[in-house]
Write a protein that holds these residues in place. Structure first.
Motif, short mmCIF file in Angstrom:
data_model
loop_
_atom_site.label_atom_id
_atom_site.label_comp_id
_atom_site.label_asym_id
_atom_site.label_seq_id
_atom_site.Cartn_x
_atom_site.Cartn_y
_atom_site.Cartn_z
N PRO A 127 1.91 -13.91 0.07
CA PRO A 127 1.73 -14.74 -1.13
C PRO A 127 2.92 -14.51 -2.05
N SER A 128 3.10 -15.34 -3.04
CA SER A 128 4.25 -15.21 -3.93
C SER A 128 4.17 -13.94 -4.78
N VAL A 129 5.33 -13.48 -5.16
CA VAL A 129 5.40 -12.30 -6.03
C VAL A 129 4.60 -12.55 -7.30
N CYS A 130 4.73 -13.74 -7.85
CA CYS A 130 4.07 -14.08 -9.11
C CYS A 130 2.55 -14.01 -8.98
N SER A 131 2.00 -14.57 -7.89
CA SER A 131 0.54 -14.60 -7.73
C SER A 131 -0.05 -13.21 -7.55
N VAL A 132 0.75 -12.29 -7.01
CA VAL A 132 0.26 -10.92 -6.78
C VAL A 132 0.44 -10.04 -8.01
N LEU A 133 1.58 -10.14 -8.66
CA LEU A 133 1.92 -9.17 -9.70
C LEU A 133 1.84 -9.68 -11.14
N ALA A 134 1.88 -10.98 -11.35
CA ALA A 134 1.94 -11.48 -12.72
C ALA A 134 0.58 -11.58 -13.41
N CYS A 135 -0.49 -11.56 -12.64
CA CYS A 135 -1.82 -11.74 -13.21
C CYS A 135 -2.43 -10.41 -13.68
N THR A 136 -3.57 -10.49 -14.33
CA THR A 136 -4.29 -9.29 -14.77
C THR A 136 -4.98 -8.63 -13.58
N ASP A 137 -5.41 -7.38 -13.74
CA ASP A 137 -6.15 -6.70 -12.68
C ASP A 137 -7.42 -7.47 -12.32
N LYS A 138 -8.10 -7.97 -13.32
CA LYS A 138 -9.33 -8.72 -13.08
C LYS A 138 -9.08 -9.95 -12.23
N MET A 139 -8.02 -10.68 -12.57
CA MET A 139 -7.68 -11.88 -11.80
C MET A 139 -7.24 -11.51 -10.39
N PHE A 140 -6.45 -10.45 -10.25
CA PHE A 140 -5.99 -10.03 -8.92
C PHE A 140 -7.17 -9.69 -8.02
N LEU A 141 -8.12 -8.92 -8.54
CA LEU A 141 -9.28 -8.52 -7.73
C LEU A 141 -10.14 -9.72 -7.37
N ARG A 142 -10.26 -10.65 -8.30
CA ARG A 142 -11.03 -11.86 -7.99
C ARG A 142 -10.32 -12.69 -6.92
N ARG A 143 -9.00 -12.74 -7.01
CA ARG A 143 -8.22 -13.59 -6.10
C ARG A 143 -8.10 -13.00 -4.70
N TYR A 144 -7.98 -11.66 -4.59
CA TYR A 144 -7.68 -11.07 -3.27
C TYR A 144 -8.74 -10.10 -2.75
N VAL A 145 -9.70 -9.72 -3.58
CA VAL A 145 -10.70 -8.74 -3.12
C VAL A 145 -12.12 -9.31 -3.15
N ARG A 146 -12.59 -9.68 -4.31
CA ARG A 146 -14.00 -10.04 -4.48
C ARG A 146 -14.35 -11.41 -3.89
N LYS A 147 -13.36 -12.17 -3.52
CA LYS A 147 -13.65 -13.52 -2.99
C LYS A 147 -14.23 -13.47 -1.57
N HIS A 148 -14.07 -12.32 -0.89
CA HIS A 148 -14.54 -12.22 0.49
C HIS A 148 -16.07 -12.06 0.55
N ASN A 149 -16.68 -12.68 1.56
CA ASN A 149 -18.14 -12.60 1.73
C ASN A 149 -18.58 -11.30 2.39
N ASP A 150 -17.65 -10.66 3.09
CA ASP A 150 -17.94 -9.40 3.79
C ASP A 150 -17.97 -8.26 2.76
N LYS A 151 -19.19 -7.74 2.49
CA LYS A 151 -19.32 -6.66 1.49
C LYS A 151 -18.59 -5.40 1.91
N GLY A 152 -18.57 -5.15 3.21
CA GLY A 152 -17.87 -3.96 3.69
C GLY A 152 -16.38 -4.07 3.44
N LEU A 153 -15.83 -5.27 3.66
CA LEU A 153 -14.41 -5.49 3.42
C LEU A 153 -14.08 -5.35 1.93
#
Length: 440
Positions: A396-422
């Protein structure tokens, strides 16, 4: 005391009317006395001083009895010298009703504050303007402030800190408080080696200029501007404005820069010219340098050596002259980062994360991001997702990974997954790396 200062928020026309309104006669014991004659005969003022004061008050036959005001001051233990000082600084007190207006204030301060007569008369005669305050609470707060400032100044007079005229310092600092300058800033002014609160006429002129430029007294920039204006003569300011004009700035640009960063007028002609030419070595045109300094006048303080070192660092890492110029235009503070910071972050982004130099050029703000708090923890999550094939074949772009807040980053790359284990695994990576980086 400071007619111009106390009413700075009025229009210039109103100020002039207030300061220079004058009347020349006073009805007293059936005879007509000029104001200046009264001051000379009653207080022993010089003709020059008396005539100057007569322009600041209006003595008209409306039941005014200045003798009663002087008698009242004497009854409270004020010396003739202190009374002269009071009337010189705040002549409008002579217009007050001694019995109904002035006496209650003196009685309140003298009885409620528990000060000795000498301390009481010193405080009032040093800043007589406090007698113009209305309401016991306001009067009390103002009196206490003046007393505290006098105490601080007395401490300074017995130290190696910068001194100057004690009386002027107290009056000037009190005038600044009246405008709303925070108390934390006032003590710094008292100890400043540049002595911006020591003078009288010069202080008044400097303060008037700063206020007219629209500085907010509650901000640190107001004090900075006062420092600068106090130190520079009108001729010096004109010379510096001319230098900026020759480089392509308009007069409006110069004052806009001054409002953004007051120290922009402190630098010598040589320094301003040198910085301008050095910035051009970054690959910027004259117009681009003007635009950069208009937006970021603090870059005037960057040394030629630091700029040259920055150019060498970026080019040494593989950035082209054009790319370096592009980064400076997009994010000028790049020039201020140390060589170590630039190298460490570039190597991490390009070599460890496999982003291209062009990707860094597109978002040079990355050089201001914390490695431990932002870059490494987030990139660790991205690496984990890439290894699992969950992001496709491209980063993904540098901007999408690093320019956002922690909350937005986690929503974008972590919490969006349906797999709770992941989600739990990714959160663990993010938290563990973040903690480890902070402990290093």
């Amino acid at each position: 005391m400071y007619s111009l200062i106390l009413h700075v928020k009025r229009s210039n026309t109103e100020l002039e009317k207030l300061v220079f309104s004058s009347a020349t006669t006073l009805s007293r014991k059936g005879q007509n006395f000029t104001v200046s004659t009264y001051l000379i005969e009653s207080l022993g003022f010089t003709t020059k001083l008396a005539e100057s004061i007569s322009k600041k008050v209006s003595f008209e036959d409306q039941g005014i009895n200045p003798d009663s005001v002087l008698t009242l001051f004497r009854s409270y233990g004020f010396t003739e010298s202190q009374i002269s000082t009071i009337i010189t600084d705040y002549p409008k007190l002579l217009l007050l009703d001694a019995e109904n207006s002035l006496a209650p204030k003196l009685k309140f301060l003298h009885s409620m504050k528990g000060a000795s007569t000498s301390e009481f008369t010193e405080i009032v005669s040093t800043v007589p303007k406090l007698l113009g305050k209305r309401g016991d609470k306001t009067l009390s707060v103002y009196y206490d402030f003046v007393r505290d400032v006098i105490h601080k100044c007395q401490v300074l007079s017995h130290s190696s800190l910068p001194q100057g005229n004690l009386e002027n310092k107290i009056r000037n600092v009190t005038a600044l408080r009246e405008l709303g300058v925070p108390q934390r800033s006032l003590f710094h002014l008292l100890v400043s080696r540049y002595q911006p609160v020591c003078g009288k006429e010069r202080f008044q002129e400097s303060l008037k200029k700063v206020v007219e430029k629209g500085f907010d007294p509650t901000t640190s920039k107001f004090v900075q501007a006062l420092h600068v204006v106090y130190q520079l003569s009108d001729r010096t300011v004109e010379e510096k404005v001319d230098v900026y004009k020759r480089l392509g700035f308009s007069v409006e640009d110069v004052w806009d820069m001054f409002k953004k960063w007051p120290n922009s007028l402190k630098f010598s002609v040589k320094k301003v010219t040198q910085t301008f030419e050095t910035l051009k070595k970054c690959g910027l045109t004259d117009e681009e340098v003007v635009a950069l300094l208009k937006k970021n006048p603090q870059f005037l303080r960057v040394s030629e050596q630091n700029i040259a070192s920055s150019i060498e660092t970026f080019l040494g890492l593989g950035f082209s002259n054009g790319e370096f110029a592009m980064m400076i235009k997009r994010y000028p503070v790049c020039i201020g980062f140390s060589a170590e910071t630039v190298k460490k972050k570039t190597e991490f982004l390009v070599e460890e994360m496999d982003w291209s130099l062009e990707a860094v050029v597109s978002h040079p703000q990355v050089f201001s991001y914390s490695m431990g708090k932002r870059m490494v923890p987030r990139c660790s999550v991205i690496k984990a997702l890439m290894s699992k094939g969950l992001l496709g074949s491209e980063l993904p772009s540098v901007c999408s990974v690093l320019a956002c807040t922690d909350k937005m980053f986690l929503r974008r790359y972590v919490r969006k997954h349906n797999d709770k284990g992941l989600v739990a695994e990714l959160m663990a990576i993010f938290t563990r790396v973040h903690k480890a980086c902070l402990e290093q």
